[in-house]
Scaffold this motif. Sequence first.
Motif, PDB file in Angstrom:
ATOM      1  N   ALA A  82      91.974  40.577  -8.442  1.00 24.48           N
ATOM      2  CA  ALA A  82      91.578  41.421  -7.676  1.00 24.48           C
ATOM      3  C   ALA A  82      91.034  40.371  -6.407  1.00 24.48           C
ATOM      4  CB  ALA A  82      90.893  42.207  -8.869  1.00 24.48           C
ATOM      5  N   TYR A  83      90.339  39.694  -6.958  1.00 28.53           N
ATOM      6  CA  TYR A  83      88.919  38.933  -5.497  1.00 28.53           C
ATOM      7  C   TYR A  83      89.308  38.374  -4.849  1.00 28.53           C
ATOM      8  CZ  TYR A  83      85.199  35.890  -3.618  1.00 28.53           C
ATOM      9  OH  TYR A  83      84.650  35.427  -3.115  1.00 28.53           O
TER      10      TYR A  83
ATOM     11  N   GLY B 192      90.423  41.217  -2.826  1.00 26.79           N
ATOM     12  CA  GLY B 192      89.788  41.925  -1.997  1.00 26.79           C
ATOM     13  C   GLY B 192      88.616  40.950  -0.575  1.00 26.79           C
TER      14      GLY B 192
ATOM     15  N   TYR C 144      89.079  42.040   3.095  1.00 26.43           N
ATOM     16  CA  TYR C 144      87.681  42.194   3.407  1.00 26.43           C
ATOM     17  C   TYR C 144      87.874  42.749   5.024  1.00 26.43           C
ATOM     18  CZ  TYR C 144      82.866  41.979   3.841  1.00 26.43           C
ATOM     19  OH  TYR C 144      81.456  42.480   3.974  1.00 26.43           O
TER      20      TYR C 144
ATOM     21  N   TYR D  33      83.933  47.743   0.519  1.00 21.19           N
ATOM     22  CA  TYR D  33      84.589  45.722  -0.313  1.00 21.19           C
ATOM     23  C   TYR D  33      84.959  45.920  -2.126  1.00 21.19           C
ATOM     24  CZ  TYR D  33      84.945  41.012  -1.950  1.00 21.19           C
ATOM     25  OH  TYR D  33      84.975  39.883  -1.907  1.00 21.19           O
ATOM     26  N   LYS D  34      83.354  46.375  -2.417  1.00 19.23           N
ATOM     27  CA  LYS D  34      83.688  46.371  -3.512  1.00 19.23           C
ATOM     28  C   LYS D  34      84.664  47.309  -4.327  1.00 19.23           C
ATOM     29  CE  LYS D  34      81.515  42.326  -4.010  1.00 19.23           C
ATOM     30  NZ  LYS D  34      81.621  41.367  -4.073  1.00 19.23           N
TER      31      LYS D  34
ATOM     32  N   GLU E 160      87.529  46.126  -4.514  1.00 17.73           N
ATOM     33  CA  GLU E 160      88.304  45.056  -4.890  1.00 17.73           C
ATOM     34  C   GLU E 160      88.616  45.359  -6.989  1.00 17.73           C
ATOM     35  OE1 GLU E 160      85.838  40.898  -6.726  1.00 17.73           O
ATOM     36  OE2 GLU E 160      85.279  42.324  -5.299  1.00 17.73           O
TER      37      GLU E 160
END
Length: 111
Positions: free
Chosen positions: A38-39, A42, A46, A85-86, A89
């Motif tokens: 997921a990161y 992300g 972004y 963005y978060k 994610e």
Amino acid sequence: MSYTYGQFYNDTLEDATEVFDEVEKYGGDAERLLEERAYSRGVETYFCNAFEIVDAMRGDGRLFDDATDKAEELYDPSDFREMVYKIAEQGYLLQMLEHYSRFVSVEEETA
């Protein structure tokens, strides 16, 4: 072209399947691997489609709300772009966790 909930769902399903297969074959911590995936997604999104992912997640209102709540718990919501963005994610992670839990449930039922 706009990113749809269907595309988001399929992308998270594909990633969850890859992680499931990796854990089945080599072992490892599934949750950590899903978080890393997921990161990394992300980071990729972004600069290109975090806003589109968040918009697509609105196709599942519960997922959007859960991702927003989780992002607000973990991060400072004062920077709008960073928060989008978060949320993207966290939404990606939550959807992969949901897929993964189904894989594990099916495996347990067949064992």
